[in-house]
Design an enzyme around this catalytic site. Sequence first.
Site, PDB file in Angstrom:
ATOM      1  N   HIS A  95       0.625  -1.287   0.041  1.00 55.48           N
ATOM      2  CA  HIS A  95       0.040   0.045   0.191  1.00 55.48           C
ATOM      3  C   HIS A  95       0.644   1.193  -0.598  1.00 55.48           C
ATOM      4  O   HIS A  95       1.878   1.484   0.612  1.00 55.48           O
ATOM      5  CB  HIS A  95      -0.997   0.167   1.364  1.00 55.48           C
ATOM      6  CG  HIS A  95      -1.932   0.868   0.953  1.00 55.48           C
ATOM      7  ND1 HIS A  95      -1.734   2.208   1.298  1.00 55.48           N
ATOM      8  CD2 HIS A  95      -3.515   1.333   0.465  1.00 55.48           C
ATOM      9  CE1 HIS A  95      -2.311   3.206   0.988  1.00 55.48           C
ATOM     10  NE2 HIS A  95      -3.873   2.727   0.690  1.00 55.48           N
ATOM     11  N   GLU A 167      -3.594   1.677  -7.986  1.00 53.40           N
ATOM     12  CA  GLU A 167      -3.583   2.478  -6.767  1.00 53.40           C
ATOM     13  C   GLU A 167      -3.282   3.871  -7.046  1.00 53.40           C
ATOM     14  O   GLU A 167      -2.166   3.744  -6.273  1.00 53.40           O
ATOM     15  CB  GLU A 167      -3.809   2.193  -5.146  1.00 53.40           C
ATOM     16  CG  GLU A 167      -4.969   0.939  -4.466  1.00 53.40           C
ATOM     17  CD  GLU A 167      -5.469   0.899  -3.051  1.00 53.40           C
ATOM     18  OE1 GLU A 167      -6.166   1.197  -3.192  1.00 53.40           O
ATOM     19  OE2 GLU A 167      -4.550   1.917  -2.396  1.00 53.40           O
TER      20      GLU A 167
HETATM   21  C1  PEP Z   1      -6.614   3.066  -0.626  1.00 50.55           C
HETATM   22  O1  PEP Z   1      -6.503   3.738   0.698  1.00 50.55           O
HETATM   23  O2  PEP Z   1      -6.084   1.922  -0.187  1.00 50.55           O
HETATM   24  C2  PEP Z   1      -7.717   4.588  -0.946  1.00 50.55           C
HETATM   25  C3  PEP Z   1      -8.004   3.615  -1.845  1.00 50.55           C
HETATM   26  O3  PEP Z   1      -7.856   5.430   0.245  1.00 50.55           O
HETATM   27  P1  PEP Z   1      -9.437   5.666  -0.290  1.00 50.55           P
HETATM   28  O4  PEP Z   1     -10.421   5.163  -0.544  1.00 50.55           O
HETATM   29  O5  PEP Z   1      -9.776   6.485   1.445  1.00 50.55           O
HETATM   30  O6  PEP Z   1      -8.769   6.464  -1.122  1.00 50.55           O
END
Ligand code: PEP
Length: 258
Positions: A95, A167
């Site tokens: 992450h 992400e």
């Molecule tokens: C995350 O931290 O994996 C994430 C996707 O956070 P958010 O949905 O708050 O952007």
Amino acid sequence: MKTYIVGNWKMNLTIGESSIYLQKLLKRIKPAKGLEIAVAPSVIALQPLRMQIDKIKSKVKLAVQNFYHRDYGAYTGEVSIMQLRGLVDYAIIGHSERRYLFNETNKDIRQKVAAAIRNGITPILCIGETENEKSFGETVDVIKDQLNSGLSEIDAEDVKKVIIAYEPVWAISSNKGARLAAPDDVAESINTIREELKAIYGSAVAEEVAVLYGGSVNPNNAGAYLTIPGVNGLLIGGSSLISDHFIDIIETAKRVKG
Ligand code: PEP
């Protein structure tokens, strides 16, 4: 291919609050074929939540947010994935908060992916470019690099047990000024991931790897991200802390992917 809705609670909710949230979730969601729901609470809440889930034989799954890659030994303060066997089905690895706040390296991340596989727990390998990398046009290179290094100890048989979460760091709601990623841009990166998986493992294997999207997903935009070709689910931070929002997103997934 299943659809995955995964909530990452990060360092939020006490054990009591986690338990109340889970109770609500277990009561309100009906199992749906092909839909996998998981939450990643704080590590201290894993055992009580596990008992809550087992008591009613629910299919909701638990994920751990972090662990150390060795199975046991003199590593004060660490928790191994071997110790988490029986408690969790999934492990979030790489992450961006671990990479950039806790300086986890590509080497740490590939060792964790290998440790999860070795212990029968599904890794959710997070990859994605930062704002700076994006502005320098490095998105494709970063995705390929993080994917290759994260999976470098994983063979074609085991990679089918890995989930990739794309992400973009600049779209994560904990970052200052986070903004929503346009579904078209997400689609391009998902395509890059699929092409790279093909290049490493071949097309047949690549098609069996689930790829999720994460970054400021909420009940209003979940449908748009879920309909991007090649997206098999969502990893949700902020919105997963509000049980009504998380449940709304699950309902959307049932409608869109059902
Ligand atoms: C995350 O931290 O994996 C994430 C996707 O956070 P958010 O949905 O708050 O952007």
